[in-house]
Each structure stands twice: as structure tokens, then as C-alpha cells.
Design a protein around this motif. Structure first.
Motif, PDB file in Angstrom:
ATOM      1  N   GLU A 130      12.892  -4.955   4.984  1.00  0.00           N
ATOM      2  CA  GLU A 130      12.977  -4.162   6.214  1.00  0.00           C
ATOM      3  C   GLU A 130      14.403  -4.123   6.754  1.00  0.00           C
ATOM      4  OE1 GLU A 130       9.797  -3.994   9.450  1.00  0.00           O
ATOM      5  OE2 GLU A 130       9.270  -5.764   8.282  1.00  0.00           O
TER       6      GLU A 130
ATOM      7  N   LEU B 180      -4.180   0.939  13.003  1.00  0.00           N
ATOM      8  CA  LEU B 180      -2.809   1.126  12.546  1.00  0.00           C
ATOM      9  C   LEU B 180      -2.766   2.134  11.393  1.00  0.00           C
ATOM     10  CD1 LEU B 180      -0.391  -0.311  13.628  1.00  0.00           C
ATOM     11  CD2 LEU B 180      -0.748  -2.143  11.980  1.00  0.00           C
ATOM     12  N   GLY B 181      -3.822   2.189  10.624  1.00  0.00           N
ATOM     13  CA  GLY B 181      -3.863   3.063   9.453  1.00  0.00           C
ATOM     14  C   GLY B 181      -3.911   4.545   9.788  1.00  0.00           C
TER      15      GLY B 181
ATOM     16  N   GLY C 235       2.679  -1.625   8.304  1.00  0.00           N
ATOM     17  CA  GLY C 235       3.533  -2.123   7.237  1.00  0.00           C
ATOM     18  C   GLY C 235       2.890  -1.973   5.870  1.00  0.00           C
ATOM     19  N   SER C 236       3.286  -2.859   4.944  1.00  0.00           N
ATOM     20  CA  SER C 236       2.854  -2.705   3.552  1.00  0.00           C
ATOM     21  C   SER C 236       1.487  -3.337   3.272  1.00  0.00           C
ATOM     22  CB  SER C 236       3.916  -3.318   2.635  1.00  0.00           C
ATOM     23  OG  SER C 236       4.107  -4.676   2.993  1.00  0.00           O
ATOM     24  N   ALA C 237       0.887  -3.941   4.310  1.00  0.00           N
ATOM     25  CA  ALA C 237      -0.482  -4.488   4.236  1.00  0.00           C
ATOM     26  C   ALA C 237      -0.759  -5.242   2.933  1.00  0.00           C
ATOM     27  CB  ALA C 237      -1.501  -3.356   4.452  1.00  0.00           C
ATOM     28  N   PRO C 238      -0.015  -6.321   2.663  1.00  0.00           N
ATOM     29  CA  PRO C 238      -0.219  -7.035   1.391  1.00  0.00           C
ATOM     30  C   PRO C 238      -1.651  -7.542   1.215  1.00  0.00           C
ATOM     31  CG  PRO C 238       1.608  -8.005   2.664  1.00  0.00           C
ATOM     32  CD  PRO C 238       1.036  -6.923   3.507  1.00  0.00           C
ATOM     33  N   ASP C 239      -2.362  -7.760   2.344  1.00  0.00           N
ATOM     34  CA  ASP C 239      -3.738  -8.288   2.237  1.00  0.00           C
ATOM     35  C   ASP C 239      -4.697  -7.323   1.545  1.00  0.00           C
ATOM     36  OD1 ASP C 239      -3.347  -6.679   4.523  1.00  0.00           O
ATOM     37  OD2 ASP C 239      -4.962  -7.622   5.650  1.00  0.00           O
TER      38      ASP C 239
ATOM     39  N   SER D   5       6.159   2.093   3.008  1.00  0.00           N
ATOM     40  CA  SER D   5       6.422   0.880   3.800  1.00  0.00           C
ATOM     41  C   SER D   5       7.033  -0.137   2.853  1.00  0.00           C
ATOM     42  CB  SER D   5       5.150   0.332   4.428  1.00  0.00           C
ATOM     43  OG  SER D   5       4.125   0.331   3.484  1.00  0.00           O
ATOM     44  N   VAL D   6       7.753  -1.096   3.436  1.00  0.00           N
ATOM     45  CA  VAL D   6       8.435  -2.072   2.577  1.00  0.00           C
ATOM     46  C   VAL D   6       8.117  -3.498   3.008  1.00  0.00           C
ATOM     47  CG1 VAL D   6      10.358  -0.588   1.865  1.00  0.00           C
ATOM     48  CG2 VAL D   6      10.535  -1.891   3.991  1.00  0.00           C
ATOM     49  N   GLY D   7       8.275  -4.398   2.068  1.00  0.00           N
ATOM     50  CA  GLY D   7       8.139  -5.818   2.378  1.00  0.00           C
ATOM     51  C   GLY D   7       6.896  -6.431   1.766  1.00  0.00           C
ATOM     52  N   GLY D   8       6.887  -7.759   1.817  1.00  0.00           N
ATOM     53  CA  GLY D   8       5.748  -8.504   1.288  1.00  0.00           C
ATOM     54  C   GLY D   8       6.182  -9.928   0.992  1.00  0.00           C
TER      55      GLY D   8
ATOM     56  N   ASN E 145      -6.074   3.077   4.315  1.00  0.00           N
ATOM     57  CA  ASN E 145      -6.244   4.368   4.966  1.00  0.00           C
ATOM     58  C   ASN E 145      -4.964   5.202   4.756  1.00  0.00           C
ATOM     59  OD1 ASN E 145      -6.685   6.476   6.698  1.00  0.00           O
ATOM     60  ND2 ASN E 145      -7.431   5.210   8.385  1.00  0.00           N
TER      61      ASN E 145
ATOM     62  N   GLU F  43       7.297   7.787   8.596  1.00  0.00           N
ATOM     63  CA  GLU F  43       6.601   6.655   7.960  1.00  0.00           C
ATOM     64  C   GLU F  43       5.388   6.248   8.791  1.00  0.00           C
ATOM     65  OE1 GLU F  43       8.684   2.910   8.315  1.00  0.00           O
ATOM     66  OE2 GLU F  43       9.763   3.615  10.063  1.00  0.00           O
TER      67      GLU F  43
ATOM     68  N   ILE G 254       0.827  -1.219   0.000  1.00  0.00           N
ATOM     69  CA  ILE G 254       0.000   0.000   0.000  1.00  0.00           C
ATOM     70  C   ILE G 254       0.860   1.268   0.000  1.00  0.00           C
ATOM     71  CG2 ILE G 254      -1.974  -1.093   1.160  1.00  0.00           C
ATOM     72  CD1 ILE G 254      -1.034   0.386   3.766  1.00  0.00           C
TER      73      ILE G 254
ATOM     74  N   LEU H 141      15.501  -0.365   5.939  1.00  0.00           N
ATOM     75  CA  LEU H 141      15.159   0.538   7.042  1.00  0.00           C
ATOM     76  C   LEU H 141      16.274   0.634   8.081  1.00  0.00           C
ATOM     77  CD1 LEU H 141      11.475   0.110   8.199  1.00  0.00           C
ATOM     78  CD2 LEU H 141      12.711   2.220   7.731  1.00  0.00           C
TER      79      LEU H 141
HETATM   80  P1  NAD Z   1       0.857  -4.610   8.396  1.00  0.00           P
HETATM   81  O1  NAD Z   1       0.960  -3.424   9.291  1.00  0.00           O
HETATM   82  O2  NAD Z   1       1.274  -4.436   7.001  1.00  0.00           O
HETATM   83  O3  NAD Z   1      -0.672  -5.129   8.407  1.00  0.00           O
HETATM   84  C1  NAD Z   1      -1.359  -5.517   9.613  1.00  0.00           C
HETATM   85  C2  NAD Z   1      -2.877  -5.299   9.402  1.00  0.00           C
HETATM   86  O4  NAD Z   1      -3.153  -3.893   9.453  1.00  0.00           O
HETATM   87  C3  NAD Z   1      -3.356  -5.802   8.053  1.00  0.00           C
HETATM   88  O5  NAD Z   1      -4.639  -6.374   8.190  1.00  0.00           O
HETATM   89  C4  NAD Z   1      -3.437  -4.543   7.208  1.00  0.00           C
HETATM   90  O6  NAD Z   1      -4.410  -4.620   6.178  1.00  0.00           O
HETATM   91  C5  NAD Z   1      -3.796  -3.488   8.256  1.00  0.00           C
HETATM   92  N1  NAD Z   1      -3.298  -2.167   7.871  1.00  0.00           N
HETATM   93  C6  NAD Z   1      -2.032  -1.708   7.982  1.00  0.00           C
HETATM   94  N2  NAD Z   1      -1.952  -0.467   7.492  1.00  0.00           N
HETATM   95  C7  NAD Z   1      -3.192  -0.143   7.055  1.00  0.00           C
HETATM   96  C8  NAD Z   1      -3.744   1.010   6.433  1.00  0.00           C
HETATM   97  N3  NAD Z   1      -3.000   2.093   6.148  1.00  0.00           N
HETATM   98  N4  NAD Z   1      -5.067   1.001   6.101  1.00  0.00           N
HETATM   99  C9  NAD Z   1      -5.812  -0.062   6.397  1.00  0.00           C
HETATM  100  N5  NAD Z   1      -5.366  -1.174   6.993  1.00  0.00           N
HETATM  101  C10 NAD Z   1      -4.056  -1.214   7.316  1.00  0.00           C
HETATM  102  O7  NAD Z   1       1.682  -5.774   9.117  1.00  0.00           O
HETATM  103  P2  NAD Z   1       2.058  -7.240   8.618  1.00  0.00           P
HETATM  104  O8  NAD Z   1       0.899  -7.829   7.887  1.00  0.00           O
HETATM  105  O9  NAD Z   1       2.615  -7.889   9.807  1.00  0.00           O
HETATM  106  O10 NAD Z   1       3.258  -7.011   7.595  1.00  0.00           O
HETATM  107  C11 NAD Z   1       3.110  -6.972   6.177  1.00  0.00           C
HETATM  108  C12 NAD Z   1       4.445  -6.645   5.535  1.00  0.00           C
HETATM  109  O11 NAD Z   1       4.862  -5.334   5.933  1.00  0.00           O
HETATM  110  C13 NAD Z   1       5.566  -7.586   5.942  1.00  0.00           C
HETATM  111  O12 NAD Z   1       6.361  -7.836   4.812  1.00  0.00           O
HETATM  112  C14 NAD Z   1       6.336  -6.816   6.986  1.00  0.00           C
HETATM  113  O13 NAD Z   1       7.679  -7.196   7.034  1.00  0.00           O
HETATM  114  C15 NAD Z   1       6.185  -5.409   6.449  1.00  0.00           C
HETATM  115  N6  NAD Z   1       6.337  -4.349   7.457  1.00  0.00           N
HETATM  116  C16 NAD Z   1       6.990  -3.237   7.053  1.00  0.00           C
HETATM  117  C17 NAD Z   1       7.139  -2.167   7.936  1.00  0.00           C
HETATM  118  C18 NAD Z   1       7.842  -0.952   7.445  1.00  0.00           C
HETATM  119  O14 NAD Z   1       7.993  -0.754   6.250  1.00  0.00           O
HETATM  120  N7  NAD Z   1       8.277  -0.085   8.337  1.00  0.00           N
HETATM  121  C19 NAD Z   1       6.593  -2.237   9.215  1.00  0.00           C
HETATM  122  C20 NAD Z   1       5.884  -3.378   9.595  1.00  0.00           C
HETATM  123  C21 NAD Z   1       5.751  -4.442   8.688  1.00  0.00           C
END
Ligand code: NAD
Length: 368
Positions: free
Chosen positions: A92, A265-266, A291-295, A76-79, A303, A287, A14, A96
Motif C-alpha cells: 500500500e 465493503l464489497g 482491501g485484498s481480503a486475504p481471508d 487492491s494490494v497487500g496481504g 463480491n 478502486e 481478491i 498507492l
Molecule cells: P479488507 O477490506 O481486505 O477486508 C475486511 C473484511 O471485508 C474481510 O472480512 C473481507 O473478507 C471483507 N471484504 C472486503 N472486500 C470484500 C469483497 N469485495 N467481497 C466480500 N468481502 C469483502 O481489509 P483488511 O483485512 O484490513 O486488509 C487486508 C489487506 O488489504 C491488508 O494487506 C491491507 O493492507 C490491504 N488493504 C489494501 C487496500 C488497497 O489496496 N487500497 C485497502 C485496504 C486494505
């Protein structure tokens, strides 16, 4: 006209989607407050790995772009695509952490804010937080047990043992304490220092040093909590706290607890700052806390508020554009008060409007 230079690193998932909205806000706010915000985008994380044939998540060009800027706006990075790569080039760890180290970003500021209109999104009972809360967690980011040496596994007495070393120098505690007291001066003038001074030598030094620094800020009320108690008190009644200052390990845990009780978190930005220059401005990396919220990536439903509030922190701490920063914070509050909600904060009540990423960005820009 003042000219600022910002390195923009959208990253993965995202990241690029929410970054687009933050850049809309930056264009509008720089017009409104008559400053020039030159920003250039650079690849980082998985996007950089893809571009360099899995060589590095932090290309030299990106690092140089950051060196030539006053601040970094990071997505944000990763996936899943990059999870099986060797650890030191994973997004990460390979991007980072080196950025924090390269720029000496020792102070991590994470606001834990539960907006009064969003108390339903918090897992804490509404009756305990009728007006929400606004706590700033200041975490020391480059010292403590994550970095102390020796850090090793070895054989001893016929079995394997693992050793991590917790080290804090007075100067490290002093500089993070000053960040916390300075932040409290423009907030509610209360600092709570969190340690484990009943057990750890590190914490005894931490506490003595914070008490000494506090003498330079007589208007700020200082209190202390042991970390186990702090974990409980934040859930019991977060509105009691204004600024919390703590070490790397405790801050890692407490800032996530605060993100959880805040509801989404958003919504939560963060800043990682270096030492202030002679004008009191800090180089920083800004930042979202998530994270990158791959889902949900690629669906345009994330958000963008955490990214937009990260921009507000950048304006405040690295560019000194305080009025512009306040006005971004206010526009976000007004959009929330007007009922705009992305899916993560939508509860289906009558006065809420379910919107996508871009509509939320537009609702905020319209209020600027
Ligand atoms: P995540 O924070 O990406 O997601 C956790 C949950 O929160 C998910 O259901 C996601 O959809 C939701 N969410 C997060 N941000 C949102 C937003 N802006 N709007 C709506 N919903 C939001 O954490 P994760 O699933 O544990 O990690 C996913 C990837 O992100 C992994 O590859 C992880 O390593 C990476 N990551 C990167 C950072 C960074 O870049 N600083 C920090 C944390 C995780």
C-alpha cells in the motif's frame, strides 16, 4: 469510434478475481455504447514485488503504463506475505501513495450507499433508514495533517515530543470544494462541509473558502457541521445528506464510518481524481473501498460489485461516457433487486440467490 486507454492494475488477493468481472462489464458496455476501451494489465503491489524479487511494488513499466492511459482501474494490494518487508516497499505505502502523489490525485470520492434492498446488512436500525441512503463523501487527499511539515519526533524539556502539522492553502480548499459542488449539481444539489472551525485555524480558512466557492453554485444548498457532530449525525440519519466535503483527516474517518453503516465493503467503489482538463474530464484512479481480503481470496466468492461500480465511476469521470456509467449502475441495482447475493450480503431470505463472484458478474452483464 471514440478510443479510450485504461491501465488495469489487478494487484493481490481478491483483486484479480473481482477485476475479471469488471473487465467482462467493460467489454459488454463498450460494445453497447460503441467506444473502444483499450486496456492493458500491469503488475502492482505484492504481485509486482514477487515479479521483481521484492524490489518494488510499483515498477517503472507500471507507472509508464498509467502515464499513457486516461485512467487507472485498480484492484487492491497487500496481504500477509508482504507484511514484514521494509515499510517503504510494502504494497500500500509503496504503490498507492506514490501513484496518488505522481498523478496529483487530490480528490477522493467515496459513495456511501445503502441500497434499499440491503438495509438488513446495515448495522443501523431498519426503521431509521427504510429507503437506504446515498451519500457521497468528497475527501481532500493530498494536504492537511498527513502531509504538513514539520512532522517529527524530538527531545524537548527532557522528554520526547511528536509533532504533526496541519496546513491548508486556500487554493487546496477551493479546488476540493469545486469538486464537491460540481458533484452536487448532478445529484441532489446539497453540500455539507465538515470542519472543526470552533477550534482549528485551518478549519476557519476551510469554512470561509467553501462559503466563497458556494457563491458560484447558487442552486446548491450549503450547510456546515463540526466533525464530532457529523460523526453522530451520519449514524442518526444518513439520508439527510447528499454530498459531504471535508479535509484529509476527517474524511479518512468519516468515509470509513459511512462504509460501515452502508453494510458491505464489497459494494463500495471509490475514485481519486486529479484536476479536470479542458473537457471537464479528470485523470483518476478507481478502486474498491475495501482491501485484498486475504481471508476469502482464491475461493471465487468475493463480491465484484465494488470493482464494477469503480469502473462505472471511471467511465463517468475520466472517459466522459456518462450514459454507459449510468447503465452499469442500473444493471447492478437490477441484479440486486433480482435477489443475486454474494456471501457478504446474503441474509438467507426467500427471494435471495447465493452466487459466487463470476455469477454475480454474469448477472450484471446480462442486464446490460
Ligand atoms: P479488507 O477490506 O481486505 O477486508 C475486511 C473484511 O471485508 C474481510 O472480512 C473481507 O473478507 C471483507 N471484504 C472486503 N472486500 C470484500 C469483497 N469485495 N467481497 C466480500 N468481502 C469483502 O481489509 P483488511 O483485512 O484490513 O486488509 C487486508 C489487506 O488489504 C491488508 O494487506 C491491507 O493492507 C490491504 N488493504 C489494501 C487496500 C488497497 O489496496 N487500497 C485497502 C485496504 C486494505
Amino acid at each position: 469510434m471514440t478510443e479510450h486507454r485504461i491501465a488495469v492494475l489487478p494487484g493481490d488477493g481478491i483483486g484479480p478475481e473481482v477485476m475479471d468481472e469488471a473487465l467482462k462489464v467493460l467489454r459488454r458496455i463498450s460494445e453497447k455504447y460503441s467506444f473502444e476501451a483499450a486496456h492493458q494489465e500491469f503488475a502492482v503491489g505484492g504481485a509486482a514485488l514477487d515479479a521483481t524479487g521484492n524490489t518494488t511494488p510499483l515498477p517503472q513499466e507500471t507507472l509508464e503504463g498509467c502515464e499513457n492511459a486516461s485512467a487507472i482501474l485498480f484492484g487492491s494490494v497487500g496481504g500477509p506475505k508482504w507484511e514484514s518487508l521494509p515499510p517503504d516497499i510494502q504494497p500500500e505505502r509503496g504503490a498507492l501513495l506514490p501513484l496518488r502523489k505522481h498523478f496529483g490525485l487530490f480528490a477522493n470520492l467515496r459513495p456511501g450507499v445503502c441500497h434499499p434492498a440491503l438495509i438488513d446488512a446495515s448495522p443501523v436500525k431498519n426503521s431509521l433508514i427504510p429507503n437506504g441512503f446515498d451519500v457521497l463523501c468528497v475527501r481532500e487527499l493530498t494536504g492537511g495533517i498527513y502531509f504538513g511539515s514539520p512532522k517529527e519526533r524530538r527531545e524537548e524539556g527532557g522528554e520526547e515530543i511528536a509533532v504533526d502539522t496541519m496546513v491548508y492553502r486556500t487554493s487546496e480548499v477551493e479546488r476540493i470544494a469545486r469538486v464537491a459542488f460540481e458533484a452536487a449539481m448532478v445529484r441532489d444539489k446539497r453540500v455539507c462541509s465538515v470542519d472543526k472551525a470552533n477550534v482549528l485555524q485551518n478549519s476557519m480558512l476551510w469554512r470561509e473558502t467553501v462559503i466563497r466557492v458556494a457563491k458560484d453554485y447558487p442552486e446548491v444548498q450549503l450547510s456546515h457541521l463540526y466533525v464530532d457532530n457529523a460523526a453522530m449525525q451520519l449514524i442518526r440519519y444518513a439520508p439527510d445528506y447528499d454530498v459531504i466535503v471535508t479535509g484529509n483527516l476527517f474524511g479518512d474517518i468519516l468515509s470509513d464510518e459511512m462504509a460501515m453503516i452502508s453494510g458491505s465493503l464489497g459494494m463500495l467503489p471509490s475514485a481519486s481524481l486529479g484536476s479536470p482538463d479542458t473537457d471537464g474530464l479528470n485523470f483518476g484512479l478507481y478502486e474498491p473501498s475495501g482491501g485484498s481480503a486475504p481471508d476469502i481470496a482464491g475461493q471465487g466468492i468475493a463480491n465484484p460489485i465494488a470493482q464494477i461500480l469503480s469502473l462505472a465511476m471511471l467511465l463517468r469521470y475520466s472517459l466522459g461516457e456518462r450514459e454507459a456509467a449510468d447503465s452499469v449502475d442500473k444493471a447492478v441495482e437490477e441484479a440486486i433487486a433480482a435477489g443475486y447475493r454474494t456471501g457478504d450480503i446474503y441474509r438467507g431470505s426467500e427471494n435471495e440467490k447465493l452466487v459466487n463472484t463470476s455469477d454475480m458478474g454474469n448477472a450484471i452483464v446480462e442486464r446490460l
